[in-house]
Design a protein around this motif. Sequence first.
Motif, PDB file in Angstrom:
ATOM      1  N   GLY A 190      28.694  39.975  24.015  1.00  0.00           N
ATOM      2  CA  GLY A 190      28.417  38.886  25.094  1.00  0.00           C
ATOM      3  C   GLY A 190      29.608  37.681  25.294  1.00  0.00           C
ATOM      4  O   GLY A 190      30.798  38.140  25.169  1.00  0.00           O
ATOM      5  N   THR A 191      29.188  36.583  25.051  1.00  0.00           N
ATOM      6  CA  THR A 191      29.914  35.520  25.349  1.00  0.00           C
ATOM      7  C   THR A 191      30.369  34.583  24.290  1.00  0.00           C
ATOM      8  O   THR A 191      30.671  33.223  24.541  1.00  0.00           O
ATOM      9  CB  THR A 191      29.276  34.793  26.678  1.00  0.00           C
ATOM     10  N   SER A 192      30.424  34.940  23.023  1.00  0.00           N
ATOM     11  CA  SER A 192      30.764  33.986  21.801  1.00  0.00           C
ATOM     12  C   SER A 192      32.309  34.043  22.081  1.00  0.00           C
ATOM     13  O   SER A 192      33.163  34.696  22.484  1.00  0.00           O
ATOM     14  CB  SER A 192      30.160  34.598  20.725  1.00  0.00           C
ATOM     15  N   GLN A 193      32.535  33.129  21.466  1.00  0.00           N
ATOM     16  CA  GLN A 193      34.347  32.836  21.197  1.00  0.00           C
ATOM     17  C   GLN A 193      34.804  32.622  19.804  1.00  0.00           C
ATOM     18  O   GLN A 193      34.131  32.168  18.999  1.00  0.00           O
ATOM     19  CB  GLN A 193      34.454  31.136  21.912  1.00  0.00           C
ATOM     20  N   VAL A 202      27.033  51.287  18.798  1.00  0.00           N
ATOM     21  CA  VAL A 202      27.567  50.516  17.721  1.00  0.00           C
ATOM     22  C   VAL A 202      28.176  51.425  16.603  1.00  0.00           C
ATOM     23  O   VAL A 202      29.276  51.138  15.858  1.00  0.00           O
ATOM     24  CB  VAL A 202      26.390  49.949  16.976  1.00  0.00           C
ATOM     25  N   LEU A 203      27.517  52.608  16.484  1.00  0.00           N
ATOM     26  CA  LEU A 203      28.157  53.413  15.372  1.00  0.00           C
ATOM     27  C   LEU A 203      29.333  53.865  15.675  1.00  0.00           C
ATOM     28  O   LEU A 203      30.380  53.956  14.746  1.00  0.00           O
ATOM     29  CB  LEU A 203      27.142  54.763  15.127  1.00  0.00           C
ATOM     30  N   TRP A 204      29.672  54.189  17.004  1.00  0.00           N
ATOM     31  CA  TRP A 204      31.087  54.592  17.669  1.00  0.00           C
ATOM     32  C   TRP A 204      32.066  53.733  17.168  1.00  0.00           C
ATOM     33  O   TRP A 204      33.093  54.070  16.835  1.00  0.00           O
ATOM     34  CB  TRP A 204      30.969  54.683  18.940  1.00  0.00           C
ATOM     35  N   GLY A 232      25.995  46.632  24.590  1.00  0.00           N
ATOM     36  CA  GLY A 232      26.634  47.380  23.294  1.00  0.00           C
ATOM     37  C   GLY A 232      27.642  48.122  23.832  1.00  0.00           C
ATOM     38  O   GLY A 232      28.329  48.936  23.269  1.00  0.00           O
ATOM     39  N   ARG A 233      28.159  47.963  25.166  1.00  0.00           N
ATOM     40  CA  ARG A 233      29.196  48.633  25.787  1.00  0.00           C
ATOM     41  C   ARG A 233      30.725  48.038  25.451  1.00  0.00           C
ATOM     42  O   ARG A 233      30.680  46.891  25.506  1.00  0.00           O
ATOM     43  CB  ARG A 233      29.165  48.919  27.270  1.00  0.00           C
ATOM     44  N   CYS A 234      31.411  48.824  24.750  1.00  0.00           N
ATOM     45  CA  CYS A 234      32.760  48.327  24.324  1.00  0.00           C
ATOM     46  C   CYS A 234      33.633  48.019  25.407  1.00  0.00           C
ATOM     47  O   CYS A 234      33.979  48.969  26.157  1.00  0.00           O
ATOM     48  CB  CYS A 234      33.345  49.216  23.250  1.00  0.00           C
ATOM     49  N   CYS A 293      17.269  50.044  31.496  1.00  0.00           N
ATOM     50  CA  CYS A 293      16.394  49.329  30.130  1.00  0.00           C
ATOM     51  C   CYS A 293      17.347  48.854  29.308  1.00  0.00           C
ATOM     52  O   CYS A 293      18.212  49.947  28.772  1.00  0.00           O
ATOM     53  CB  CYS A 293      15.275  50.169  29.936  1.00  0.00           C
ATOM     54  N   TYR A 294      17.414  47.793  28.800  1.00  0.00           N
ATOM     55  CA  TYR A 294      18.242  47.417  27.486  1.00  0.00           C
ATOM     56  C   TYR A 294      17.258  46.555  26.388  1.00  0.00           C
ATOM     57  O   TYR A 294      16.536  45.823  26.807  1.00  0.00           O
ATOM     58  CB  TYR A 294      19.296  46.477  28.069  1.00  0.00           C
TER      59      TYR A 294
END
Length: 329
Positions: free
Chosen positions: A44-47, A200-202, A70-72, A270-271
């Motif tokens: 998400g939106t952390s800096q 995440v594992l990917w 979780g999408r890279c 759904c997430y």
Amino acid sequence: MNTLYLLEQGCTLSLAGEILRVRKQQQLRQEVSLPTLKQILVFGTSQLSTGVIRVCLYREIRIAYLSRQGRCYGRLLPTGTDDRRLIRQQHSLGEQAQLGIARAVVQAKIHNCRVTLLRCRRRRPQPELEQPIRYLEYFAQKAARAESLEQLRGYEGAAAAQYFPALGCALTGTGFVLVERSRRPPLNPVNAMLSFGYQVLWNHVLAQIELQGMDAYAGVFHTDNNRHPALASDLLEEFRAPIIDALVLWLVNSRVVDAEQDFDYVNGGCYLNETGRRKFLGHFIQRMNEEVQIDDSTLPRWGLIERQVLRFKQFLLRPNQTYQSYRIR
């Protein structure tokens, strides 16, 4: 692999000597020792401060930016991490060598799915599992003799069509159903956890490939293009069932996750929400730190990933040998 997961939105990551500090609205949330870190996953939106980025590049700490689901989106890597000799060897693999590795990967994937169902049957006998278990054994044998990648993908797809409904039969938690695999977007809580866990594992598989200096985009089974690190997707296949699917089964059947409170429905999908992601990643890390018996030794599950990446690298250096896939018993 020691990884910092930045899950909470609006956080900042700064550097103080050998310590990384996570803050939100000036409140300290977490401190991480820099020397132990191998990867940072930003959801998400952390800096991240310029100082953090610079020191991570210098120390070859991978930084991946992901959506909250979780999408890279992309990764930051230092220059000069590729082994050009190794990559030339990787690119020179012939079609038969690639097919041989792909067969081993898919056969191991189907085998591990079958063993996962066998374990479910041992815990709670169910007649619905008998036919899928037989079919998976059949498709694993067919995959070992596939004469083309197209044929191999057909066997993999047929095995998946048997496996996921059977996996759904093993779920006992209220509100959790799996009839088929839905990906983009995931349509229910089980698919949401599977998609999140695989992604995440990917990222961890991809980081190991990068650390070993190989070309993550030169795969042997998945489609090879300039936008998809296909080799990471290839080597992930052997670990989907024994790591992520098994974890999802445990989270659901142990009532750790709640189908109503830990998921959000957004844009037709759904997430996992923030609470759900924290639960999932907490138990994921715990599971990955657990030691498992492999051959005549034990090692944490993190080590299994590194071991398989090294096996692929050893195959590239000695292509007259066979690639040994990871199979559970």
